[in-house]
Design an enzyme around this catalytic site. Structure first.
Site, PDB file in Angstrom:
ATOM      1  N   ARG A   1       0.834  -1.212   0.000  1.00  0.00           N
ATOM      2  CA  ARG A   1       0.000   0.000   0.000  1.00  0.00           C
ATOM      3  C   ARG A   1       0.863   1.255   0.000  1.00  0.00           C
ATOM      4  NH1 ARG A   1      -3.249  -0.782   5.294  1.00  0.00           N
ATOM      5  NH2 ARG A   1      -1.238  -1.644   5.905  1.00  0.00           N
ATOM      6  N   TYR A   2       2.058   1.137   0.575  1.00  0.00           N
ATOM      7  CA  TYR A   2       2.899   2.329   0.732  1.00  0.00           C
ATOM      8  C   TYR A   2       3.844   2.423  -0.462  1.00  0.00           C
ATOM      9  CZ  TYR A   2       0.999   1.329   5.304  1.00  0.00           C
ATOM     10  OH  TYR A   2       0.148   1.046   6.337  1.00  0.00           O
ATOM     11  N   THR A   3       3.374   3.039  -1.523  1.00  0.00           N
ATOM     12  CA  THR A   3       4.145   3.081  -2.774  1.00  0.00           C
ATOM     13  C   THR A   3       5.105   4.255  -2.824  1.00  0.00           C
ATOM     14  OG1 THR A   3       2.340   4.328  -3.811  1.00  0.00           O
ATOM     15  CG2 THR A   3       2.328   1.916  -4.040  1.00  0.00           C
TER      16      THR A   3
END
Length: 650
Positions: A2-4
């Site tokens: 989710r943490y791109t």
């Protein structure tokens, strides 16, 4: 996944700068769509800098944060000398450095023991200032809190102290809660949180009166709130071998130093390979610069220009590909000068890298230089003060006054002011009666002996008054499930005590040895599963003879000096031998006044007679013997000391 995206600080370069230089291995991520590094090529031991806390399956870790400059100095020292001792390491890394500051009051010896074993705790204390106000008033301001303690937590603790809640299963506050409330309210008028943007921590404590000593208020707050607490340390981490285990600080830094040397070695090899490749390319370009027209002709006329170039100029396939891909302007005469200059610089770098890789000592010096450079760039001053101090002890001022502690047979206790009461006037609940009364002082302790051999202590000042029936001893202490309280007595802490069991074993100690730190008591008497404690015998100076009676009606006396002293508790020695199936009924330490013997005689007649010193001596024998039959015979014998004239039996 989710943490791109993330905005990294400059500090993050310590973790990621060398990740694309062959320093670490990569593996497939969770779904095989990308690759991720197995480790990060940290230029400093981040696990010690940032700290870590967590619980896994059967494992837990609690690693405190440390100061970057100190960790860097310790890491550099380990790289220079892998055989560094913990004591030498402590001179560079004296202890944790918490972001919130505060003070470490543990001694350097205690901290060294924790670091050497990898497990333990250190004591922390909040830092404060005293601000003077108008008209002689003052206030105590806490500016730094121990690690893991918040202002809200301290405020909640103050609220619990000054406005305690009735515990589950009880109808009113316990004497301990009431006394603690009065103690706090006697010195504290109010507290407020003024923390904000300018002051991250600012807890203001206002004293009840300006005449109260600063240290008195501070001591009460430290004892009863988290202004003074402990921080656990458990140095469990995953090592180079990929296995989690507990390590000492020396092992953690040693493994990181080994990892860092290997990382720099891999980085140097990667850079050397890049330089060799670049030199190879530039040498190919330099070779074709001498005959550019021929290069152009081959490219235009040949069906396979790559093979033709390789054959004519003796180029490798890598060089030929590069020549075919470059622009024509890069083959100009001026470009040739630049190529020669770049080649000279690359060859110089190559020599330096080869000498670095060939010398382990040079490699270690390089690692140390990089550590020192990072410490200079990213280091800051220590925030947590390390200054040894004694942990604050709970000191409740108690006025020493005479008091009589009344204990009933069912275990109800109460305290009546003064001595010399008529014990026959004491009243109890229906079906209850007097177990004993003890004339002590308010500074003394009430003790309870459990059936498991565990002992409990309660200050006499916490006992309910004698206006009612008192309170059951089980409301003042917390016996283990399935354990009953067999005996209750009160005594000064310096009074002598003889503890014995039905099996015939016993030992002497002082009443103060039984004092515990909490309501759960302390394990003191070692008993077999079918054994139980008998009534403890209190004795004073001048009492020098042990008198034992068995349930079979036998008596044995011997000098007190033959009994073993065990200040920490235990099983003791055999006081009196008992027959198979028999038990030791009572013990006493008597003096010149003799003892009182009670029991049941022939025909069920009650016996209550004074045993003189001479009669006690008639039963004398060696310790551990079975003794002599008491004449006239007595069943269910009990012993007690003669009471003072002003205290008739109740």
């Amino acid at each position: 996944m989710r943490y791109t995206e993330a905005r990294l600080t400059a500090y993050s370069r310590l973790l990621l700068d060398e990740i694309d230089e062959g320093t670490v291995d990569f593996m497939a991520n969770y779904d095989g769509s990308a690759e991720e590094p197995r480790q990060l090529p940290a230029r400093l031991p981040m696990v010690l800098l940032n700290g870590a806390s967590g619980i896994a399956v059967g494992l837990a870790t609690e690693i405190p944060p440390h100061n970057l400059r100190e960790v860097a100095a310790a890491a550099a020292a380990i790289v220079r000398d892998p055989d560094l001792s913990t004591e030498q390491l402590m001179s560079l890394l004296p202890g944790p450095d918490f972001p919130g500051g505060a003070q470490i009051i543990s001694s350097s010896v205690d901290i060294q023991e924790v670091y050497a074993s990898g497990r333990g705790s250190i004591k922390l204390r909040a830092r404060h200032v005293v601000e003077d106000l108008a008209r002689g008033q003052w206030q105590l301001v806490v500016t730094e809190l121990p690690h893991g303690v918040s202002s809200q937590r301290v405020l909640e603790e103050i609220e619990d102290l000054t406005n305690p809640k009735v515990k589950a299963g009880r109808k009113a506050l316990t004497p301990e809660q009431q006394q603690l409330k009065q103690t706090v309210l006697a010195v504290l008028d109010g507290v407020r949180d003024e923390s904000g943007k300018d002051s991250p921590v600012r807890l203001v404590f206002e004293p009840r009166s300006s005449r109260i000593e600063h240290q008195e208020l501070l001591n009460i707050l430290r004892v009863h709130t988290s202004l003074e607490t402990s921080a656990s340390i458990n140095l469990v981490s995953v090592g180079i071998d990929g296995r989690p285990c507990q390590k000492s600080l020396l092992q953690m830094l040693g493994e990181w130093a080994q990892f860092r040397v290997e990382t720099v070695t891999r980085r140097s090899r990667h850079r050397l390979a890049k330089i060799d490749d670049r030199i190879h390319i530039l040498e190919g370009r330099l070779a074709v610069l001498l005959d550019i027209d021929r290069v152009i002709h081959i490219i235009r006329e040949s069906d396979e220009p790559k093979s033709a170039l390789m054959a004519h100029f003796r180029l490798s396939e890598r060089q030929a590909d590069d020549v075919l891909e470059i622009r024509l302007r890069q083959l100009a005469r001026l470009e040739g000068i630049r190529i020669e200059q770049e080649l000279a610089g690359l060859r110089k770098d190559k020599i330096a890298l080869e000498s670095l890789l060939a010398s382990p000592a040079a490699m270690r010096r390089q690692v140390v230089r990089e550590i020192e450079a990072d410490a200079k760039q990213y280091g800051d001053d220590r925030r947590t003060l390390i200054e040894q101090a004694q942990r604050t002890a709970a000191e409740i001022r108690v006025i020493e006054e005479p008091v009589t502690v009344i204990v009933s047979e069912r275990g109800w206790v109460r305290a009546r002011q003064g001595h010399g009461h008529d014990w026959s006037q004491f009243t109890f609940k229906q079906g209850d009666a007097l177990y004993d009364a003890y004339e002590v002082m308010t500074t003394d302790q009430l003790f309870a002996v459990g059936s498991s051999g565990r002992v409990f202590s309660v200050p006499v000042t916490q006992l309910p008054s004698a206006r009612g029936d008192g309170a059951p001893i089980t409301s003042l202490v917390q016996p283990e499930p399935g354990t009953r309280v067999d005996h209750v007595f009160a005594a000064p802490t310096d009074a002598g005590l003889l503890l014995a069991s039905r099996g015939g074993n016993g030992f002497i100690c002082e009443a103060g040895d039984l004092v515990g730190r909490n309501r759960q008591g302390k394990a003191f008497m070692t008993l077999d599963h079918d054994d139980a404690p008998i009534r403890p015998a209190i004795f004073r100076p001048g009492h020098d003879t042990v008198l034992c009676v068995s349930a079979e009606g036998k008596a044995l006396s011997f000098p007190l000096a033959e009994a073993k002293a065990l200040r920490s508790g235990g099983r003791g020695v055999i006081l009196m031998g008992v027959d198979a199936g028999g038990t030791l009924a009572a013990v006493l330490v008597c003096g010149a006044a003799g003892a009182i013997l009670r029991g049941v005689g022939r025909g069920g007649k009650s016996i209550d007679r004074l045993v003189t010193r001479a009669q006690v001596a008639a039963w004398s024998g060696a310790r551990a013997r079975k003794g002599s039959v008491i004449e006239p015979r007595v069943r269910e014998p009990r012993l007690s000391l003669p009471r003072p004239q002003h205290s008739p039996a109740g």
